[in-house]
Design a protein around this motif. Structure first.
Motif, PDB file in Angstrom:
ATOM      1  N   ARG A  52       9.883   0.200 -58.745  1.00 59.35           N
ATOM      2  CA  ARG A  52      10.704  -0.318 -59.812  1.00 59.35           C
ATOM      3  C   ARG A  52      10.791  -2.039 -60.127  1.00 59.35           C
ATOM      4  NH1 ARG A  52      11.083   3.793 -61.549  1.00 59.35           N
ATOM      5  NH2 ARG A  52      12.820   5.436 -61.443  1.00 59.35           N
ATOM      6  N   ARG A  53      10.650  -2.594 -58.925  1.00 59.51           N
ATOM      7  CA  ARG A  53      10.786  -4.071 -58.970  1.00 59.51           C
ATOM      8  C   ARG A  53       9.030  -4.611 -59.496  1.00 59.51           C
ATOM      9  NH1 ARG A  53      12.936  -3.391 -53.715  1.00 59.51           N
ATOM     10  NH2 ARG A  53      10.858  -3.891 -52.657  1.00 59.51           N
ATOM     11  N   GLU A  55       7.414  -2.616 -61.527  1.00 56.30           N
ATOM     12  CA  GLU A  55       7.593  -2.416 -63.245  1.00 56.30           C
ATOM     13  C   GLU A  55       8.395  -3.651 -63.914  1.00 56.30           C
ATOM     14  OE1 GLU A  55       7.888   2.587 -62.874  1.00 56.30           O
ATOM     15  OE2 GLU A  55       9.803   1.424 -62.817  1.00 56.30           O
ATOM     16  N   ASP A  56       9.500  -4.075 -63.299  1.00 53.58           N
ATOM     17  CA  ASP A  56      10.254  -4.933 -63.843  1.00 53.58           C
ATOM     18  C   ASP A  56       9.478  -6.178 -63.964  1.00 53.58           C
ATOM     19  OD1 ASP A  56      12.528  -3.511 -64.295  1.00 53.58           O
ATOM     20  OD2 ASP A  56      13.485  -4.317 -62.364  1.00 53.58           O
ATOM     21  N   GLU A 248       5.333  -7.663 -56.252  1.00 54.84           N
ATOM     22  CA  GLU A 248       5.658  -8.394 -57.470  1.00 54.84           C
ATOM     23  C   GLU A 248       5.108  -9.772 -57.820  1.00 54.84           C
ATOM     24  OE1 GLU A 248       9.726  -7.468 -55.292  1.00 54.84           O
ATOM     25  OE2 GLU A 248       7.611  -7.199 -54.949  1.00 54.84           O
ATOM     26  N   GLN A 295      12.679 -15.019 -65.501  1.00 54.82           N
ATOM     27  CA  GLN A 295      11.808 -13.939 -64.994  1.00 54.82           C
ATOM     28  C   GLN A 295      12.130 -12.552 -65.994  1.00 54.82           C
ATOM     29  OE1 GLN A 295      11.674 -12.978 -60.849  1.00 54.82           O
ATOM     30  NE2 GLN A 295      10.841 -15.140 -60.363  1.00 54.82           N
ATOM     31  N   HIS A 296      13.254 -12.584 -66.262  1.00 60.05           N
ATOM     32  CA  HIS A 296      13.749 -11.377 -67.077  1.00 60.05           C
ATOM     33  C   HIS A 296      13.297 -11.211 -68.527  1.00 60.05           C
ATOM     34  CE1 HIS A 296      16.821 -14.399 -68.209  1.00 60.05           C
ATOM     35  NE2 HIS A 296      17.219 -13.676 -69.426  1.00 60.05           N
ATOM     36  N   LYS A 298      10.778 -10.880 -71.244  1.00 63.63           N
ATOM     37  CA  LYS A 298       9.463 -10.171 -71.489  1.00 63.63           C
ATOM     38  C   LYS A 298       8.781 -10.678 -72.799  1.00 63.63           C
ATOM     39  CE  LYS A 298      10.940  -6.193 -68.684  1.00 63.63           C
ATOM     40  NZ  LYS A 298      12.125  -6.794 -68.292  1.00 63.63           N
TER      41      LYS A 298
END
Length: 377
Positions: A52-53, A55-56, A248, A295-296, A298
């Protein structure tokens, strides 16, 4: 039609395309970014959390090691939970490949030479065909076959290429063609030369990497030199940056390499100065904070962070949002390259984050509107 800036043009090697799950690799598909989990695969929850991390962070594909029967026992839980294709990493034990293929792996990473007899390779190929799996042939300078080491005396580009061609033939003999190949080495010169030789010899997609590259800083430098050299030459269809760091981080470094070459865009591209005594604010700490807090994001956009007016206005003209240090704790903000307003030192970080988030939302809305208009035509 000639390019406006021909010095930026990269002519990609024409490779045939394969599918890794629902992700195309090769041909004219975007160069994909991979990483690998480092949690015990037997710990399904921890492995899914790490996926999940990744993927983010933007990973397109992720590899999971399957060294034991316990690792593949609940492998289907991992493949079902993941939103990106899973590559099962297999060494020596061909049955792990069969189990992983049956439990949802999109690709099997194998070295056909250490799987065993031709019959075992045939079994793996049958399982891959039955489950729609691709195969990645992984050649590594650290584990070359004994006969090649005896023939060449040491790992060398010719040895890595010959090993890859031998393994390719094993798959082709079983009428299997959905494969990609890597010829990795920890020596940058060796890896680059091997990939260049292989690129001339085959038409399959190539998976790039400098293996055992080192820690976050040293490994990033080595990977950027090696992978960047090859990508600049048009070679490479998918990349994995191998770091002694969290996966990550591998993904983030991979995207930075692609962004630097104009091959992929994702998130905020930061242009910042190294700082000096002229700086009107603490550039280093500001950039660190902004990279963490953004970082969030995209959506691709650019941000310049310059400490003074020597280069600040010029860099700001080329970015979506810019901040240039001024006197008395008062700094200039640029929007779309144009001087717009001032911000006080104490408010600067929060203000820049808000501007970037607003710009990202604006770009996303425009993209959605354009997509709707196209669909309506």
């Amino acid at each position: 039609m000639s390019s406006i800036r021909p010095w930026r043009d990269i002519m990609r090697r024409q490779s045939r395309q394969i599918m890794v799950g629902n992700v195309p690799v090769g041909g004219d598909a975007p160069i994909t970014v991979q990483t690998m989990t480092n949690t015990p695969t037997e710990d399904v929850g921890a492995t899914i959390d790490q996926i999940r991390r990744c993927e983010d962070a933007g990973a397109d594909i992720i590899r999971v090691s399957c060294p034991t029967a316990e690792a593949t026992a609940n492998f289907d839980q991992i493949t079902r939970a993941a939103n990106i294709p899973i590559v099962a990493d297999i060494h020596f034990h061909y049955k792990r490949a069969l189990e992983a293929a049956d439990k949802g792996a999109a690709c099997l990473r194998i070295n056909p030479g250490n799987i065993g007899s031709s019959e075992r390779v045939a079994e793996v190929v049958r399982a891959a065909k039955a489950n729609g799996c691709a195969i990645r042939i992984g050649v590594n300078a650290g584990s070359l076959e004994k006969d090649l080491l005896e023939k060449y005396g040491e790992p060398c580009p010719e040895a890595l290429v010959e090993s890859a061609l031998d393994h390719i033939k094993l798959l082709q003999d079983h009428d299997f063609h959905e494969y990609k190949v890597a010829v990795k080495a920890s020596d940058v010169f060796l890896a680059v030369a091997a990939y260049m030789g292989l690129a001339d010899a085959v038409d399959c997609p190539l998976h790039l990497g400098i293996t055992e590259a080192g820690g976050l800083i040293g490994g990033t430098v080595k990977s950027s030199i090696g992978i960047g050299n090859l990508l600049w030459a048009g070679i490479g269809d998918t990349i994995r940056v191998s770091l002694s760091a969290e996966p990550e981080q591998e993904v983030r470094v991979g995207f930075e390499i692609l962004k630097s070459l104009g091959l992929r865009t994702r998130g905020v591209r930061v242009v910042s100065c190294p700082s000096c005594a002229r700086q009107g604010f603490d550039v280093i700490r500001t950039v660190q904070a902004l990279e963490e807090r953004l970082q969030h994001i995209k959506t691709p956009l650019s941000l310049s962070v310059l400490g003074c007016v020597v280069n600040g206005p010029g860099e700001a003209r080329e970015t979506d949002i810019g901040i240039t240090g001024g006197g008395a704790g008062k700094h200039m903000v640029y929007l779309s390259g144009v001087t717009d307003h001032h911000v006080q030192d104490a408010d600067m970080l929060d203000h820049i984050v808000e501007l970037v988030e607003a710009k990202a939302a604006e770009l996303e809305a425009a993209s959605a509107e354009a997509s709707t208009a196209v669909a309506a035509e």
